[in-house]
Design an enzyme around this catalytic site. Sequence first.
Site, PDB file in Angstrom:
ATOM      1  CB  CYS A  45      -0.613  -0.142   0.862  1.00  0.00           C
ATOM      2  SG  CYS A  45      -2.283  -0.978   1.148  1.00  0.00           S
ATOM      3  CG  HIS A 102      -3.605   3.071   1.270  1.00  0.00           C
ATOM      4  ND1 HIS A 102      -3.427   2.691   0.314  1.00  0.00           N
ATOM      5  CD2 HIS A 102      -3.684   1.773   2.645  1.00  0.00           C
ATOM      6  CE1 HIS A 102      -4.065   1.431   0.576  1.00  0.00           C
ATOM      7  NE2 HIS A 102      -4.182   1.367   1.820  1.00  0.00           N
ATOM      8  CG  ASN A 112      -6.458  -1.189   1.060  1.00  0.00           C
ATOM      9  OD1 ASN A 112      -6.383  -0.964   0.131  1.00  0.00           O
ATOM     10  ND2 ASN A 112      -6.329  -1.436   2.389  1.00  0.00           N
TER      11      ASN A 112
HETATM   12  O1  UT7 Z   1      -4.159  -1.662   2.813  1.00  0.00           O
HETATM   13  C1  UT7 Z   1      -3.541  -1.755   4.424  1.00  0.00           C
HETATM   14  C2  UT7 Z   1      -3.764  -1.238   5.493  1.00  0.00           C
HETATM   15  N1  UT7 Z   1      -5.485  -1.995   6.089  1.00  0.00           N
HETATM   16  C3  UT7 Z   1      -5.447  -1.074   6.769  1.00  0.00           C
HETATM   17  O2  UT7 Z   1      -5.222  -0.319   7.577  1.00  0.00           O
HETATM   18  C4  UT7 Z   1      -6.525  -1.884   7.254  1.00  0.00           C
HETATM   19  C5  UT7 Z   1      -6.476  -1.814   8.991  1.00  0.00           C
HETATM   20  N2  UT7 Z   1      -7.576  -2.516  10.376  1.00  0.00           N
HETATM   21  C6  UT7 Z   1      -9.453  -2.149   9.900  1.00  0.00           C
HETATM   22  O3  UT7 Z   1     -10.045  -0.696   8.983  1.00  0.00           O
HETATM   23  C7  UT7 Z   1      -9.739  -2.304  10.893  1.00  0.00           C
HETATM   24  O4  UT7 Z   1      -9.491  -3.303  11.633  1.00  0.00           O
HETATM   25  C8  UT7 Z   1     -11.317  -3.475   9.902  1.00  0.00           C
HETATM   26  C9  UT7 Z   1     -12.309  -2.943   9.044  1.00  0.00           C
HETATM   27  C10 UT7 Z   1     -10.316  -4.761   9.075  1.00  0.00           C
HETATM   28  C11 UT7 Z   1     -11.565  -4.378  10.991  1.00  0.00           C
HETATM   29  O5  UT7 Z   1     -12.792  -3.292  11.663  1.00  0.00           O
HETATM   30  P1  UT7 Z   1     -12.537  -4.055  13.456  1.00  0.00           P
HETATM   31  O6  UT7 Z   1     -13.712  -2.936  13.741  1.00  0.00           O
HETATM   32  O7  UT7 Z   1     -11.470  -3.773  14.049  1.00  0.00           O
HETATM   33  O8  UT7 Z   1     -13.702  -5.099  13.683  1.00  0.00           O
HETATM   34  P2  UT7 Z   1     -12.988  -6.523  14.424  1.00  0.00           P
HETATM   35  O9  UT7 Z   1     -11.928  -7.084  13.629  1.00  0.00           O
HETATM   36  O10 UT7 Z   1     -12.636  -6.387  15.209  1.00  0.00           O
HETATM   37  O11 UT7 Z   1     -14.200  -7.177  14.095  1.00  0.00           O
HETATM   38  C12 UT7 Z   1     -16.071  -6.615  14.512  1.00  0.00           C
HETATM   39  C13 UT7 Z   1     -16.542  -8.656  14.341  1.00  0.00           C
HETATM   40  C14 UT7 Z   1     -15.813  -9.869  14.286  1.00  0.00           C
HETATM   41  O12 UT7 Z   1     -17.160 -10.586  15.239  1.00  0.00           O
HETATM   42  P3  UT7 Z   1     -17.029 -11.085  16.352  1.00  0.00           P
HETATM   43  O13 UT7 Z   1     -15.870 -11.687  15.917  1.00  0.00           O
HETATM   44  O14 UT7 Z   1     -17.419  -9.674  17.337  1.00  0.00           O
HETATM   45  O15 UT7 Z   1     -18.392 -11.683  16.855  1.00  0.00           O
HETATM   46  C15 UT7 Z   1     -15.844 -10.521  13.319  1.00  0.00           C
HETATM   47  O16 UT7 Z   1     -15.890 -11.732  12.606  1.00  0.00           O
HETATM   48  O17 UT7 Z   1     -17.003  -8.219  13.006  1.00  0.00           O
HETATM   49  C16 UT7 Z   1     -17.383  -9.487  12.137  1.00  0.00           C
HETATM   50  N3  UT7 Z   1     -17.072  -9.392  11.068  1.00  0.00           N
HETATM   51  C17 UT7 Z   1     -17.487  -9.554   9.892  1.00  0.00           C
HETATM   52  N4  UT7 Z   1     -18.914  -8.965  10.139  1.00  0.00           N
HETATM   53  C18 UT7 Z   1     -19.826  -8.698   8.489  1.00  0.00           C
HETATM   54  C19 UT7 Z   1     -15.616  -9.289  10.591  1.00  0.00           C
HETATM   55  N5  UT7 Z   1     -16.060  -9.147   8.730  1.00  0.00           N
HETATM   56  C20 UT7 Z   1     -16.876  -9.328   8.834  1.00  0.00           C
HETATM   57  C21 UT7 Z   1     -18.149  -9.201   7.636  1.00  0.00           C
HETATM   58  N6  UT7 Z   1     -19.606  -8.621   7.723  1.00  0.00           N
HETATM   59  N7  UT7 Z   1     -17.086  -8.421   6.499  1.00  0.00           N
END
Ligand code: UT7
Length: 325
Positions: free
Chosen positions: A111, A252, A282
């Site tokens: 990225c 980004h 992204n």
């Molecule tokens: O380009 C490279 C750079 N990348 C980045 O900068 C990404 C940085 N990270 C992020 O943007 C965020 O961490 C994410 C968008 C990837 C995730 O957001 P989050 O608020 O950290 O969510 P999480 O990983 O804590 O997931 C929370 C919940 C989980 O469920 P439980 O375990 O709390 O019941 C996941 O299973 O959301 C669930 N989940 C989804 N639910 C519906 C994960 N993916 C999905 C989905 N749809 N697509």
Amino acid sequence: MAIKICGTGSYLPKHRVTNDDLSEIMDTSDEWIQTRTGMKARHLVTEETTTMMSAEAAKLAMEQANVSAEDIDLIIAATISQDYIIPTLSCEVQRELGAKNAVAFDIGAACSGFLFALNTAYSYLKSGQYQTALILGAETLSKMMDWEDRSTCVLFGDGAGAAIVRNMPDEEGIGIESLVQGSDGAKGMVLACKGRPVKNPYVETEEERMSYVTMDGQEVYKFAVRTVPKAVKEAVEKAEVTLDDIDYFVLHQANIRIIESVAKHLHQPIEKFPTNLQECGNISAASVPILLDDINRKGLLKKGNRIVLAGFGAGLTWGAAVLTW
Ligand code: UT7
């Protein structure tokens, strides 16, 4: 002499996929994706290739910069999803464009790739070795995703962005004022994709399955909100200007919450942070050049505007630049 971006171009695949479209094929929802990321849609290849998208973006940048294929003496493509391992994407684009006077090579900095390509092109141009560079950020990330892993596949899109960078006479403006970049390989595994498994007459591997991108989203998030403000401040200080002198911060496009956090850390109004993640998701190395082209073609960039470009991601890597348009 001033080293300037003289033209930009971009290409998005024709096939647009909304969050609702994804919720029909996996357990996700528009509500989850929009609340966590700000994304509403992304464009995914059906017939396009990374080479084709790059060449289309390049042609638009060349037209805007009034540069012919023969004028280009350096092509640097930033990608992690080229069509072939060899030949490189940059050589493929060279062939497509007929840029026969160019030397062409790829950069793999995920990225941050476009920023690393800009820094590399700048150094070559500054040394006098080359005069006119085509730099590209281009990705077909949809082939790198595990479409059974909803936590990553919904976040990424496909597309390509290009810029022509040239050595120009001083009266054409200031151009690139500062560049910073960094890497932290120790934390690399939080965002990874394995290469091919070793299979030769002396090694038997069980691993047959293709590897896809895996991400510890929260660790990458923490890295981004910590590192990007620091890198931007460093670039701004190096350029001997202040944050208030910056008209636009082109970051980004990983997550709207990261962008809002960076704006807050830098005490800058969110209006200075254009975004296209709502429409594109992204696109790794392609995010920054596509957004730059977007605001350029919308007429937001006026001669004399000062902008920051910043990338961050796998490696871990990061880069930032200050330039005057
Ligand atoms: O380009 C490279 C750079 N990348 C980045 O900068 C990404 C940085 N990270 C992020 O943007 C965020 O961490 C994410 C968008 C990837 C995730 O957001 P989050 O608020 O950290 O969510 P999480 O990983 O804590 O997931 C929370 C919940 C989980 O469920 P439980 O375990 O709390 O019941 C996941 O299973 O959301 C669930 N989940 C989804 N639910 C519906 C994960 N993916 C999905 C989905 N749809 N697509």
